[in-house]
Scaffold this motif. Structure first.
Motif, PDB file in Angstrom:
ATOM      1  N   LEU A 100      41.182  29.828  46.115  1.00  0.00           N
ATOM      2  CA  LEU A 100      40.051  29.357  44.975  1.00  0.00           C
ATOM      3  C   LEU A 100      39.535  28.209  45.428  1.00  0.00           C
ATOM      4  O   LEU A 100      38.075  28.031  45.297  1.00  0.00           O
ATOM      5  CB  LEU A 100      40.690  29.416  43.741  1.00  0.00           C
ATOM      6  CG  LEU A 100      41.166  30.831  43.081  1.00  0.00           C
ATOM      7  CD1 LEU A 100      41.707  30.881  41.734  1.00  0.00           C
ATOM      8  CD2 LEU A 100      40.036  31.923  43.105  1.00  0.00           C
TER       9      LEU A 100
ATOM     10  N   CYS B  61      36.581  31.017  41.206  1.00  0.00           N
ATOM     11  CA  CYS B  61      36.865  32.326  40.988  1.00  0.00           C
ATOM     12  C   CYS B  61      35.690  33.107  40.919  1.00  0.00           C
ATOM     13  O   CYS B  61      35.669  34.375  41.220  1.00  0.00           O
ATOM     14  CB  CYS B  61      37.557  32.323  39.288  1.00  0.00           C
ATOM     15  SG  CYS B  61      38.983  32.115  39.171  1.00  0.00           S
TER      16      CYS B  61
ATOM     17  N   SER C 204      35.437  34.777  43.978  1.00  0.00           N
ATOM     18  CA  SER C 204      36.615  35.561  44.701  1.00  0.00           C
ATOM     19  C   SER C 204      36.587  36.998  44.302  1.00  0.00           C
ATOM     20  O   SER C 204      36.088  37.417  42.978  1.00  0.00           O
ATOM     21  CB  SER C 204      37.963  34.764  44.256  1.00  0.00           C
ATOM     22  OG  SER C 204      39.127  35.659  44.584  1.00  0.00           O
TER      23      SER C 204
ATOM     24  N   GLU D 293      43.572  38.450  40.653  1.00  0.00           N
ATOM     25  CA  GLU D 293      43.925  36.978  39.994  1.00  0.00           C
ATOM     26  C   GLU D 293      42.729  36.050  39.475  1.00  0.00           C
ATOM     27  O   GLU D 293      42.993  34.982  38.612  1.00  0.00           O
ATOM     28  CB  GLU D 293      45.029  36.239  40.937  1.00  0.00           C
ATOM     29  CG  GLU D 293      46.264  37.084  41.242  1.00  0.00           C
ATOM     30  CD  GLU D 293      46.097  38.060  42.366  1.00  0.00           C
ATOM     31  OE1 GLU D 293      46.953  38.456  42.805  1.00  0.00           O
ATOM     32  OE2 GLU D 293      45.114  38.056  42.910  1.00  0.00           O
ATOM     33  N   ALA D 294      41.830  36.456  40.020  1.00  0.00           N
ATOM     34  CA  ALA D 294      40.603  35.523  39.596  1.00  0.00           C
ATOM     35  C   ALA D 294      40.018  36.044  38.377  1.00  0.00           C
ATOM     36  O   ALA D 294      39.068  35.072  37.862  1.00  0.00           O
ATOM     37  CB  ALA D 294      39.679  35.520  40.814  1.00  0.00           C
ATOM     38  N   ARG D 295      40.464  36.931  37.634  1.00  0.00           N
ATOM     39  CA  ARG D 295      39.867  37.540  36.489  1.00  0.00           C
ATOM     40  C   ARG D 295      40.820  37.206  35.396  1.00  0.00           C
ATOM     41  O   ARG D 295      42.028  37.678  35.492  1.00  0.00           O
ATOM     42  CB  ARG D 295      39.235  38.963  36.771  1.00  0.00           C
ATOM     43  CG  ARG D 295      38.333  39.094  37.912  1.00  0.00           C
ATOM     44  CD  ARG D 295      38.096  40.603  38.149  1.00  0.00           C
ATOM     45  NE  ARG D 295      37.516  40.704  39.069  1.00  0.00           N
ATOM     46  CZ  ARG D 295      37.148  42.039  39.725  1.00  0.00           C
ATOM     47  NH1 ARG D 295      37.727  43.245  39.040  1.00  0.00           N
ATOM     48  NH2 ARG D 295      36.240  42.099  40.820  1.00  0.00           N
TER      49      ARG D 295
ATOM     50  N   ALA E 149      35.626  36.752  35.193  1.00  0.00           N
ATOM     51  CA  ALA E 149      36.056  35.829  36.456  1.00  0.00           C
ATOM     52  C   ALA E 149      36.085  34.296  36.143  1.00  0.00           C
ATOM     53  O   ALA E 149      34.961  33.860  35.564  1.00  0.00           O
ATOM     54  CB  ALA E 149      35.288  36.123  37.820  1.00  0.00           C
ATOM     55  N   GLY E 150      37.366  33.641  36.409  1.00  0.00           N
ATOM     56  CA  GLY E 150      37.230  32.261  35.933  1.00  0.00           C
ATOM     57  C   GLY E 150      37.571  32.099  34.356  1.00  0.00           C
ATOM     58  O   GLY E 150      37.737  30.819  34.149  1.00  0.00           O
TER      59      GLY E 150
ATOM     60  N   CYS F 103      40.799  30.355  33.796  1.00  0.00           N
ATOM     61  CA  CYS F 103      40.859  28.644  34.088  1.00  0.00           C
ATOM     62  C   CYS F 103      39.974  28.020  33.261  1.00  0.00           C
ATOM     63  O   CYS F 103      40.334  26.834  32.844  1.00  0.00           O
ATOM     64  CB  CYS F 103      40.358  28.698  35.630  1.00  0.00           C
ATOM     65  SG  CYS F 103      41.508  29.698  36.621  1.00  0.00           S
TER      66      CYS F 103
END
Length: 643
Positions: A190, A235, A238, A242-244, A253-254, A257
């Protein structure tokens, strides 16, 4: 009862395999690389030169495009070898400049003796690992290079790490910076995406300081808040689940985070540090991609306010600040300054810092990454192809954006500080500054010389600034020069869309800077306003079709693009229809994100503002009041109404 036979020869005569017992295949021959023709036909290749399939077909040219996969351990070993060679070279140059043993050193160099042996003979101490000289590194690179086409290259060669920044593209133990269940590999993925596709656009981050503290675990220029905010932006580029936050919903997405960064920001309330300021600018960038105008504008304003409170704008008069600290502070200030100008321009309001409030000079040293080669990173592998390799020129990009943002800053004060005293000469002076800035761009940023995403964005952002600068005057002409503001806007919109098409052909629209949908949307609105749909409705729809198509392609990854596409399409349909229900639906589709930008572009193109919910936003009301004053007052200050 099952009977096992090791080979076919072991099967007794008369023994028959049952209907449910399949004969096992022996280990098939597997070739690591198939030729290009077998790849095209999805056929099995024996790996020979030429292969059996190409020979049987006759006339087929059997060629192999070798690809090389370099493990991270090998890449780090290569980096350490380069670092050691650099340290020995510096020591040799130091001894040469001293003059004591210059002749002896020159003679040994002419005899091509290894640098480590020369240092030992001269009594110097060679660096640790001096036995791993650059010769071995060079031999390994040569072995990785394709003999015929030179296409196959190692990952290390693409990145071309410098000796002082050997770990610039290595992010180690990233899981210690976040509580999210993300592995080190995902975090590195990322971060690489962010630094490849978004950085250094509106960035207040000094990359080498960040990477150094990220890998060492120090929290001076790196923090969990900053890392999570950066991961949120990464994210957006990507495709990994895992980015969602929701693996089945790309719109999330993201989000995980981002929420973690907001949680950490609430804990850091009252803390005044560069990492907090940098994190706020990244949160603004993430919200701009998602389409949340209010939060994007809020975080951009908070970042510039905190930067002024910390005193980052006063570094020009602080002589006792070390150069290393000064570089980070200057980079942080100018990053949030550029972001504030972009949002002030889009929303049609004054910046958060006054004209006399900047006391620090533009950064002379932004990143020592200028000549590092850039190639598009999308996943674990780096695509091969010599046409993709080009210098990053991040320092030139950053300095150019700083210069343009300074002009935008003064232009906003000319336009919105006092509309009663605005004259055509003042406005043309600002326009002349923009033209001069563009004509004096460094050679490395000229179109045709470089085509990295950040370089293309510099040109697109320049035309975007012209569009939003001239749109309030779209119904006026300049008396002295007979310049039509609408014609200037139309030419800028055409150039911006052409550049976006070039971006698409080079890099695709899967990974684009988060501010790009705003540029495309502004160009589409200008194209709709520059034509009369009653006279030529087909041309009106054709002009807007290209912007709608671009926004549609980006809508899968940018929420702002999805909303812009819907608004632009409704606007295009509305200009060719008298249906009141369609007009009402279009007004309701104009979300809070687009109210200021839409009205800032539309109101000068109509005689009277449209009614409805779109005019309820305070920013829109302010811009509409400015519109009313422009039409009358500016005609006495060097403007005339365009026919």
């Amino acid at each position: 009862m099952l009977t096992n036979f090791s080979t076919r020869a072991d099967i007794p005569e008369g023994y028959h395999l049952g209907p449910n017992m399949r004969r096992r295949r022996g280990p098939a021959f597997i070739t690591k690389t198939a030729c290009t023709e077998c790849r095209k036909g999805r056929a099995k290749c024996d790996g020979q030169q030429p292969c059996a399939r190409c020979t049987s077909k006759g006339g087929l040219k059997c060629e192999y495009n070798l690809s090389v996969h370099v493990r991270k351990e090998e890449m780090r070993q290569e980096i350490n070898e380069l670092r050691t060679h650099y340290q020995m070279s510096e020591k040799i140059f130091e001894l040469l400049t001293s003059g004591d043993q210059a002749n002896l050193i020159v003679s040994k160099l002419q005899q091509k003796e290894p640098l480590g042996e020369i240092l030992e003979q001269l009594g110097g101490h060679s660096p640790a690992g001096a036995s791993l000289t650059a010769a071995s590194s060079s031999r390994r690179r040569e072995s990785l290079r394709s003999d015929d086409t030179g296409v196959a290259q190692s990952k290390t060669e693409y990145l071309s790490p410098g000796p002082d920044e050997s770990e610039m593209y290595c992010f180690e133990n990233g899981s210690r910076w976040t509580k999210l269940p993300l592995g080190d590999t995902v975090i590195e993925h990322l971060l690489l995406l962010y630094f490849c596709w978004e950085y250094p656009i509106f960035s207040g981050i000094s990359k080498r300081h960040f990477v150094r503290d990220f890998n060492s675990g120090h929290d001076r220029y790196c923090s969990p808040l900053l890392v999570n905010a950066m991961l949120a932006v990464g994210c957006r580029f990507s495709d990994q689940v895992e980015a969602r936050m929701d693996p089945n919903d790309g719109d999330t997405a993201g989000m995980h985070c981002y929420l973690e960064a907001e949680r950490l920001l609430s804990i850091c309330r009252g803390e005044r540090s560069v990492t907090v300021i940098q994190a706020m600018s990244l949160l603004s960038t993430w919200n701009s991609s998602r389409g949340d105008y209010k939060r994007a504008r809020f975080y951009a304003g908070q970042a510039i306010r905190l930067a002024v409170e910390v005193g980052l704008h006063l570094d020009g008069d602080v002589d006792e600040v070390p150069d290393d600290v000064r570089e980070v502070r200057n980079t942080t200030f100018w990053g949030v300054f550029m972001l504030d100008q972009a949002w002030s321009l889009a929303t049609g309001c004054l910046p958060h810092i006054s004209q006399e409030g900047i006391w620090t000079k533009e950064p002379t040293v932004f990143d020592k990454d200028e000549l590092r080669e850039w190639i598009p990173y999308a996943g674990d592998e780096i695509p091969h192809g010599l046409d993709l390799r080009q210098p990053s020129n991040v320092r030139a990009v950053y300095k150019s954006l700083c210069g343009l943002s300074t002009i935008i800053h003064s232009t906003l004060y000319v336009m919105y500080a006092d509309t009663d005293s605005l004259t055509a000469r003042e406005f043309l002076d600002q326009y002349t500054r923009m033209l001069n800035w563009y004509s004096t761009l460094p050679e490395v940023l000229r179109l045709g010389e470089n085509s990295t995403p950040s370089v293309l964005f510099v040109h697109m952002y320049y035309y975007f600034s012209i569009i939003l600068t001239f749109c309030p005057l779209a119904n006026l002409r300049f008396l002295d020069s007979k310049i039509s503001a609408l014609e200037v806007c139309t030419d800028a919109a055409n150039a911006a869309v052409t550049l976006v098409r070039s971006y698409e052909s080079l890099h695709g629209l899967r990974r684009t800077p988060c501010f790009l949908p705003y540029i495309v949307f502004a160009s589409g609105i200008v194209h709709l306003g520059s034509l009369d749909p009653k006279i030529n409705p087909v041309e009106t729809m054709t002009q807007s079709a290209q912007e709608v198509a671009i926004l549609q392609l980006m809508s899968l990854y940018h929420g702002s693009s999805k909303r812009a596409c819907r608004i632009l399409l409704n606007r295009a349909l509305r200009t060719n229809s008298t249906d009141a229900n369609l007009d009402k639906d279009a007004e309701e589709d104009t979300s809070s994100l687009w109210k200021p930008l839409v009205m800032g572009l539309i109101w000068p193109l109509a005689d009277t503002p449209r009614h409805g919910s779109i005019s309820d936003d305070p920013t829109v009301i302010r811009r509409l009041s400015i519109a009313a004053t422009y039409q009358e007052k500016l005609k006495n200050n060097g403007f005339e109404r365009a026919m």
